[in-house]
Design a protein around this motif. Sequence first.
Motif, PDB file in Angstrom:
ATOM      1  N   MET A   1      16.343  -5.068 -14.425  1.00  0.00           N
ATOM      2  CA  MET A   1      15.599  -4.343 -13.391  1.00  0.00           C
ATOM      3  C   MET A   1      14.338  -5.109 -13.004  1.00  0.00           C
ATOM      4  SD  MET A   1      15.834  -0.287 -14.292  1.00  0.00           S
ATOM      5  CE  MET A   1      14.974  -0.444 -15.870  1.00  0.00           C
ATOM      6  N   THR A   2      13.848  -4.854 -11.794  1.00  0.00           N
ATOM      7  CA  THR A   2      12.630  -5.494 -11.336  1.00  0.00           C
ATOM      8  C   THR A   2      11.409  -4.848 -11.993  1.00  0.00           C
ATOM      9  OG1 THR A   2      12.274  -3.982  -9.478  1.00  0.00           O
ATOM     10  CG2 THR A   2      13.716  -5.896  -9.098  1.00  0.00           C
ATOM     11  N   PHE A   3      10.266  -5.504 -11.834  1.00  0.00           N
ATOM     12  CA  PHE A   3       8.998  -4.982 -12.336  1.00  0.00           C
ATOM     13  C   PHE A   3       8.765  -3.570 -11.808  1.00  0.00           C
ATOM     14  CE2 PHE A   3       4.421  -4.415 -12.324  1.00  0.00           C
ATOM     15  CZ  PHE A   3       3.988  -5.023 -13.496  1.00  0.00           C
ATOM     16  N   PHE A   4       8.920  -3.394 -10.488  1.00  0.00           N
ATOM     17  CA  PHE A   4       8.680  -2.084  -9.879  1.00  0.00           C
ATOM     18  C   PHE A   4       9.654  -1.040 -10.414  1.00  0.00           C
ATOM     19  CE2 PHE A   4       9.326   1.192  -6.701  1.00  0.00           C
ATOM     20  CZ  PHE A   4       8.030   1.525  -6.341  1.00  0.00           C
ATOM     21  N   GLU A   5      10.909  -1.390 -10.508  1.00  0.00           N
ATOM     22  CA  GLU A   5      11.913  -0.432 -10.984  1.00  0.00           C
ATOM     23  C   GLU A   5      11.651  -0.032 -12.428  1.00  0.00           C
ATOM     24  OE1 GLU A   5      15.671  -1.989  -8.228  1.00  0.00           O
ATOM     25  OE2 GLU A   5      15.352  -2.775 -10.256  1.00  0.00           O
ATOM     26  N   THR A   6      11.258  -0.984 -13.245  1.00  0.00           N
ATOM     27  CA  THR A   6      10.993  -0.678 -14.648  1.00  0.00           C
ATOM     28  C   THR A   6       9.838   0.299 -14.791  1.00  0.00           C
ATOM     29  OG1 THR A   6      11.811  -2.848 -15.332  1.00  0.00           O
ATOM     30  CG2 THR A   6      10.424  -1.662 -16.895  1.00  0.00           C
ATOM     31  N   ASP A 120       7.478 -11.842 -14.191  1.00  0.00           N
ATOM     32  CA  ASP A 120       7.880 -10.642 -13.464  1.00  0.00           C
ATOM     33  C   ASP A 120       6.878 -10.240 -12.401  1.00  0.00           C
ATOM     34  OD1 ASP A 120      10.288  -9.862 -15.202  1.00  0.00           O
ATOM     35  OD2 ASP A 120       8.682 -10.069 -16.679  1.00  0.00           O
ATOM     36  N   ALA A 121       5.630 -10.659 -12.591  1.00  0.00           N
ATOM     37  CA  ALA A 121       4.566 -10.291 -11.660  1.00  0.00           C
ATOM     38  C   ALA A 121       3.470 -11.343 -11.723  1.00  0.00           C
ATOM     39  CB  ALA A 121       4.007  -8.906 -11.994  1.00  0.00           C
ATOM     40  N   ILE A 122       2.634 -11.354 -10.693  1.00  0.00           N
ATOM     41  CA  ILE A 122       1.620 -12.394 -10.572  1.00  0.00           C
ATOM     42  C   ILE A 122       0.406 -11.813  -9.850  1.00  0.00           C
ATOM     43  CG2 ILE A 122       2.560 -13.212  -8.378  1.00  0.00           C
ATOM     44  CD1 ILE A 122       1.904 -16.048  -9.184  1.00  0.00           C
ATOM     45  N   THR A 123      -0.773 -12.335 -10.148  1.00  0.00           N
ATOM     46  CA  THR A 123      -1.964 -11.975  -9.388  1.00  0.00           C
ATOM     47  C   THR A 123      -2.267 -13.063  -8.366  1.00  0.00           C
ATOM     48  OG1 THR A 123      -3.441 -12.984 -11.025  1.00  0.00           O
ATOM     49  CG2 THR A 123      -2.991 -10.624 -11.262  1.00  0.00           C
ATOM     50  N   VAL A 124      -2.727 -12.645  -7.186  1.00  0.00           N
ATOM     51  CA  VAL A 124      -3.111 -13.594  -6.135  1.00  0.00           C
ATOM     52  C   VAL A 124      -4.420 -13.128  -5.507  1.00  0.00           C
ATOM     53  CG1 VAL A 124      -0.708 -14.207  -5.603  1.00  0.00           C
ATOM     54  CG2 VAL A 124      -1.836 -12.381  -4.305  1.00  0.00           C
ATOM     55  N   THR A 125      -5.090 -14.042  -4.842  1.00  0.00           N
ATOM     56  CA  THR A 125      -6.313 -13.692  -4.117  1.00  0.00           C
ATOM     57  C   THR A 125      -6.092 -13.906  -2.622  1.00  0.00           C
ATOM     58  OG1 THR A 125      -8.675 -14.157  -3.834  1.00  0.00           O
ATOM     59  CG2 THR A 125      -7.285 -15.990  -4.535  1.00  0.00           C
ATOM     60  N   ALA A 145      10.156  -9.876  -7.759  1.00  0.00           N
ATOM     61  CA  ALA A 145       8.889  -9.954  -8.490  1.00  0.00           C
ATOM     62  C   ALA A 145       7.865  -9.020  -7.846  1.00  0.00           C
ATOM     63  CB  ALA A 145       8.374 -11.387  -8.495  1.00  0.00           C
ATOM     64  N   TYR A 146       6.764  -8.808  -8.546  1.00  0.00           N
ATOM     65  CA  TYR A 146       5.704  -7.939  -8.039  1.00  0.00           C
ATOM     66  C   TYR A 146       4.420  -8.753  -7.921  1.00  0.00           C
ATOM     67  CZ  TYR A 146       3.752  -3.318  -7.063  1.00  0.00           C
ATOM     68  OH  TYR A 146       3.203  -2.211  -6.447  1.00  0.00           O
ATOM     69  N   VAL A 147       3.630  -8.445  -6.902  1.00  0.00           N
ATOM     70  CA  VAL A 147       2.405  -9.190  -6.632  1.00  0.00           C
ATOM     71  C   VAL A 147       1.217  -8.241  -6.639  1.00  0.00           C
ATOM     72  CG1 VAL A 147       1.196 -10.687  -5.007  1.00  0.00           C
ATOM     73  CG2 VAL A 147       3.690 -10.840  -5.217  1.00  0.00           C
ATOM     74  N   PHE A 148       0.231  -8.547  -7.461  1.00  0.00           N
ATOM     75  CA  PHE A 148      -1.014  -7.786  -7.465  1.00  0.00           C
ATOM     76  C   PHE A 148      -2.062  -8.589  -6.690  1.00  0.00           C
ATOM     77  CE2 PHE A 148       1.096  -5.986 -11.194  1.00  0.00           C
ATOM     78  CZ  PHE A 148       0.854  -4.630 -11.021  1.00  0.00           C
ATOM     79  N   LYS A 187       9.294  -2.424  -2.469  1.00  0.00           N
ATOM     80  CA  LYS A 187       8.079  -2.279  -3.256  1.00  0.00           C
ATOM     81  C   LYS A 187       7.772  -3.584  -3.973  1.00  0.00           C
ATOM     82  CE  LYS A 187       7.929   1.728  -1.621  1.00  0.00           C
ATOM     83  NZ  LYS A 187       7.043   1.915  -0.460  1.00  0.00           N
ATOM     84  N   THR A 188       6.939  -4.377  -3.332  1.00  0.00           N
ATOM     85  CA  THR A 188       6.655  -5.724  -3.793  1.00  0.00           C
ATOM     86  C   THR A 188       5.186  -5.937  -4.139  1.00  0.00           C
ATOM     87  OG1 THR A 188       8.398  -6.553  -2.343  1.00  0.00           O
ATOM     88  CG2 THR A 188       6.853  -8.185  -3.180  1.00  0.00           C
ATOM     89  N   ILE A 189       4.299  -5.192  -3.481  1.00  0.00           N
ATOM     90  CA  ILE A 189       2.867  -5.484  -3.598  1.00  0.00           C
ATOM     91  C   ILE A 189       2.078  -4.273  -4.072  1.00  0.00           C
ATOM     92  CG2 ILE A 189       0.933  -6.650  -2.524  1.00  0.00           C
ATOM     93  CD1 ILE A 189       2.590  -7.142  -0.099  1.00  0.00           C
ATOM     94  N   GLY A 190       1.177  -4.532  -5.021  1.00  0.00           N
ATOM     95  CA  GLY A 190       0.134  -3.602  -5.394  1.00  0.00           C
ATOM     96  C   GLY A 190      -1.194  -4.332  -5.271  1.00  0.00           C
ATOM     97  N   ALA A 191      -2.201  -3.824  -5.946  1.00  0.00           N
ATOM     98  CA  ALA A 191      -3.521  -4.432  -5.808  1.00  0.00           C
ATOM     99  C   ALA A 191      -4.246  -4.428  -7.144  1.00  0.00           C
ATOM    100  CB  ALA A 191      -4.347  -3.691  -4.762  1.00  0.00           C
ATOM    101  N   VAL A 192      -5.204  -5.338  -7.239  1.00  0.00           N
ATOM    102  CA  VAL A 192      -6.142  -5.335  -8.350  1.00  0.00           C
ATOM    103  C   VAL A 192      -7.380  -4.566  -7.890  1.00  0.00           C
ATOM    104  CG1 VAL A 192      -7.578  -6.716  -9.898  1.00  0.00           C
ATOM    105  CG2 VAL A 192      -5.337  -7.577  -9.176  1.00  0.00           C
ATOM    106  N   VAL A 193      -7.650  -3.458  -8.566  1.00  0.00           N
ATOM    107  CA  VAL A 193      -8.870  -2.680  -8.321  1.00  0.00           C
ATOM    108  C   VAL A 193      -9.439  -2.338  -9.686  1.00  0.00           C
ATOM    109  CG1 VAL A 193      -9.888  -0.613  -7.301  1.00  0.00           C
ATOM    110  CG2 VAL A 193      -7.960  -1.734  -6.157  1.00  0.00           C
ATOM    111  N   GLY A 194     -10.644  -2.788  -9.942  1.00  0.00           N
ATOM    112  CA  GLY A 194     -11.201  -2.687 -11.281  1.00  0.00           C
ATOM    113  C   GLY A 194     -11.384  -1.269 -11.783  1.00  0.00           C
ATOM    114  N   ALA A 195     -11.119  -1.085 -13.063  1.00  0.00           N
ATOM    115  CA  ALA A 195     -11.419   0.192 -13.709  1.00  0.00           C
ATOM    116  C   ALA A 195     -12.917   0.434 -13.772  1.00  0.00           C
ATOM    117  CB  ALA A 195     -10.824   0.209 -15.118  1.00  0.00           C
ATOM    118  N   THR A 196     -13.687  -0.613 -13.521  1.00  0.00           N
ATOM    119  CA  THR A 196     -15.146  -0.504 -13.504  1.00  0.00           C
ATOM    120  C   THR A 196     -15.657   0.201 -12.256  1.00  0.00           C
ATOM    121  OG1 THR A 196     -15.162  -2.731 -12.548  1.00  0.00           O
ATOM    122  CG2 THR A 196     -15.527  -2.559 -14.924  1.00  0.00           C
ATOM    123  N   VAL A 197     -14.791   0.404 -11.257  1.00  0.00           N
ATOM    124  CA  VAL A 197     -15.188   1.103 -10.025  1.00  0.00           C
ATOM    125  C   VAL A 197     -14.195   2.236  -9.772  1.00  0.00           C
ATOM    126  CG1 VAL A 197     -16.516  -0.721  -8.893  1.00  0.00           C
ATOM    127  CG2 VAL A 197     -14.028  -0.791  -8.761  1.00  0.00           C
TER     128      VAL A 197
END
Length: 263
Positions: A1-6, A120-125, A145-148, A187-197
């Motif tokens: 299964m993909t990252f999102f499906e899992t 399975d997933a990667i962070t990008v800017t 794959a999934y992209v944050f 469902k391919t993309i999510g985001a990095v949003v800090g737990a600090t905010v």
Amino acid sequence: MTFFETLSEAPCDALTKCVGIDPTQDTLSAWGLDDTAAGARAFALTMLEAAHNNAPIVKPQIAYFERFGVEGYSVLTDIIKEAKDMGLLVLADVKRGDIGSTIDAYSQAWLGDKAPMQVDAITVTPYLGFGSLTPLLDRAYDTGAYVFVVARSSNPEGTTLQEHGNPKLWQTILDDIGTWEANRGNKTIGAVVGATVPADLKYALEQLPNAYFLAPGIGKQGARLENIKALTPDLKRIVVSSSRGLAAAGPKIADIREAIIQM
């Protein structure tokens, strides 16, 4: 299964745990390990063993392997394979960002069956323009794959840039993510949003109701789990990551396991 499906099959009432693997010089020293590629391997294998059956995702920070050059990348490649053999999802924290054929070349290194360091997933800017990520996003779409995408990071230095404009730049990035997803129907993309905010994380969860969010900053950066558990009834969409905080519980595997369980 993909990252999102899992992740989508996980229960909604618990945060998604992610174990960071950061073989920093200070951590290796504290564990009595040499500050070498071999020391990084020993550290990473211990973190994998602790994560196994206690968290679904591990997140190697690539910089701490890259600093050892070719030996570090050899260790990293082995660690990725070992993690996948254990049934763990691997999220490469690489924060790549470039244009055209260059970003596509980065994607070839990490995404898809032919990638030498397939994850399975990667962070990008996205701060060379969201559209510059298109070749990588297309490859992620094609390979499952999934992209944050870094939108609102946990470090205070990012605030001035990310909050610039009206709407704020990081909110525009969320809109770009939503538009890309709507056009592709996957469902391919999510985001990095800090737990600090946490207030910004709540906004992001509402703007992208089907996406997953990597929320770094738990532990050493001061974010607290109780501050984010009330943000959404679908807690699994928040991927909480701890790296140095978990490593500080080591080097005994049992102690790290307990720290992961308590996340």
